[in-house]
Design a protein around this motif. Structure first.
Motif, PDB file in Angstrom:
ATOM      1  N   ALA A   1       7.027  13.584  -4.881  1.00 37.39           N
ATOM      2  CA  ALA A   1       7.704  12.311  -5.135  1.00 37.39           C
ATOM      3  C   ALA A   1       6.678  11.269  -5.557  1.00 37.39           C
ATOM      4  CB  ALA A   1       8.449  11.841  -3.901  1.00 37.39           C
ATOM      5  N   LEU A   2       7.148  10.309  -6.353  1.00 40.79           N
ATOM      6  CA  LEU A   2       6.306   9.179  -6.725  1.00 40.79           C
ATOM      7  C   LEU A   2       7.127   7.913  -6.656  1.00 40.79           C
ATOM      8  CD1 LEU A   2       6.980   7.948  -9.802  1.00 40.79           C
ATOM      9  CD2 LEU A   2       5.896  10.059 -10.500  1.00 40.79           C
ATOM     10  N   PHE A   3       6.423   6.795  -6.611  1.00 40.09           N
ATOM     11  CA  PHE A   3       7.057   5.483  -6.612  1.00 40.09           C
ATOM     12  C   PHE A   3       6.517   4.696  -7.788  1.00 40.09           C
ATOM     13  CE2 PHE A   3       7.179   7.041  -2.321  1.00 40.09           C
ATOM     14  CZ  PHE A   3       8.465   6.720  -1.909  1.00 40.09           C
ATOM     15  N   THR A   4       7.393   3.918  -8.397  1.00 38.20           N
ATOM     16  CA  THR A   4       7.013   3.006  -9.465  1.00 38.20           C
ATOM     17  C   THR A   4       7.780   1.718  -9.243  1.00 38.20           C
ATOM     18  OG1 THR A   4       6.701   2.779 -11.865  1.00 38.20           O
ATOM     19  CG2 THR A   4       8.773   3.806 -11.119  1.00 38.20           C
ATOM     20  N   GLN A   5       7.552   0.743 -10.118  1.00 39.05           N
ATOM     21  CA  GLN A   5       8.253  -0.526 -10.007  1.00 39.05           C
ATOM     22  C   GLN A   5       8.774  -0.929 -11.374  1.00 39.05           C
ATOM     23  OE1 GLN A   5       4.745  -2.277  -7.840  1.00 39.05           O
ATOM     24  NE2 GLN A   5       6.396  -3.429  -6.873  1.00 39.05           N
ATOM     25  N   ASP A   6       9.972  -1.542 -11.372  1.00 35.74           N
ATOM     26  CA  ASP A   6      10.483  -2.099 -12.618  1.00 35.74           C
ATOM     27  C   ASP A   6       9.744  -3.407 -12.891  1.00 35.74           C
ATOM     28  OD1 ASP A   6      11.736  -4.223 -11.242  1.00 35.74           O
ATOM     29  OD2 ASP A   6      13.758  -3.466 -11.552  1.00 35.74           O
TER      30      ASP A   6
ATOM     31  N   GLN B   1       0.817  -1.211   0.000  1.00 33.65           N
ATOM     32  CA  GLN B   1       0.000   0.000   0.000  1.00 33.65           C
ATOM     33  C   GLN B   1       0.856   1.269   0.000  1.00 33.65           C
ATOM     34  OE1 GLN B   1      -3.385  -0.277  -0.418  1.00 33.65           O
ATOM     35  NE2 GLN B   1      -2.749  -2.405  -0.677  1.00 33.65           N
ATOM     36  N   LYS B   2       2.039   1.194   0.584  1.00 31.17           N
ATOM     37  CA  LYS B   2       2.963   2.340   0.646  1.00 31.17           C
ATOM     38  C   LYS B   2       4.320   1.850   0.167  1.00 31.17           C
ATOM     39  CE  LYS B   2       0.606   4.738   4.263  1.00 31.17           C
ATOM     40  NZ  LYS B   2      -0.257   5.514   4.280  1.00 31.17           N
TER      41      LYS B   2
ATOM     42  N   VAL C   1       2.178   3.753 -10.842  1.00 32.06           N
ATOM     43  CA  VAL C   1       2.552   5.011 -10.200  1.00 32.06           C
ATOM     44  C   VAL C   1       1.814   5.111  -8.875  1.00 32.06           C
ATOM     45  CG1 VAL C   1       2.372   7.529 -10.301  1.00 32.06           C
ATOM     46  CG2 VAL C   1       2.989   6.251 -12.352  1.00 32.06           C
ATOM     47  N   GLN C   2       2.563   5.417  -7.824  1.00 35.19           N
ATOM     48  CA  GLN C   2       1.974   5.685  -6.513  1.00 35.19           C
ATOM     49  C   GLN C   2       2.626   6.962  -6.011  1.00 35.19           C
ATOM     50  OE1 GLN C   2       2.840   3.591  -2.514  1.00 35.19           O
ATOM     51  NE2 GLN C   2       1.145   2.430  -3.429  1.00 35.19           N
ATOM     52  N   MET C   3       1.820   7.990  -5.821  1.00 34.56           N
ATOM     53  CA  MET C   3       2.349   9.250  -5.312  1.00 34.56           C
ATOM     54  C   MET C   3       2.748   9.068  -3.853  1.00 34.56           C
ATOM     55  SD  MET C   3       2.290  10.921  -8.052  1.00 34.56           S
ATOM     56  CE  MET C   3       2.976  12.454  -7.418  1.00 34.56           C
ATOM     57  N   SER C   4       3.714   9.850  -3.408  1.00 35.34           N
ATOM     58  CA  SER C   4       4.177   9.767  -2.032  1.00 35.34           C
ATOM     59  C   SER C   4       3.035  10.081  -1.068  1.00 35.34           C
ATOM     60  CB  SER C   4       5.322  10.758  -1.811  1.00 35.34           C
ATOM     61  OG  SER C   4       5.687  10.780  -0.448  1.00 35.34           O
TER      62      SER C   4
END
Length: 119
Positions: free
Chosen positions: A103-108, A65-66, A94-97
């Motif tokens: 900031a954002l988070f993504t995954q390879d 979730q985070k 895409v998950q915003m901080s």
């Protein structure tokens, strides 16, 4: 002991071609030559390197979730909106901080978490 510089981070990937597309094309990192014989690819980011190493991997996600509360690699970007658009255009999550910062988070493709922050 006095640590003076961080040299590289090794990231385990299951499919080198797919990982090279993400790190080279989606994130736009500069690929450099490497002399080692095992499967992998190296990318230069300023004075820092990212070493992709092919391995049999499994997820070690702690909090889906985070994403920022899991192991991750962070990059500074000049324009977070442009980065977000590029990530979305390449069908990456895409998950915003959650903190509200820029900031954002993504995954390879292997689930390795990448943070992109505008500083």
């Amino acid at each position: 002991m006095q640590i003076i510089q961080c040299l590289h981070a090794a990231i385990l990937v299951s499919d080198l071609e797919r990982a090279e597309h993400f790190y080279g094309k989606v994130l736009g990192l500069y690929k450099i030559d490497r002399t080692l014989k095992f499967p992998g690819a190296w990318y230069q980011v300023g004075e820092f390197q990212i070493h992709l190493i092919v391995a049999d991997i499994s997820s070690d996600m702690v909090d889906s979730q985070k994403l920022g509360r899991n192991r991750h690699l962070a990059f500074s970007v000049a324009n977070l909106d442009a980065a977000k658009e590029q990530i979305i255009n390449n069908n990456c999550p895409v998950q915003m901080s959650a903190s509200g910062r820029a900031a954002l988070f993504t995954q390879d493709p292997d689930g390795n978490i990448i943070e992109l922050s505008q500083v």
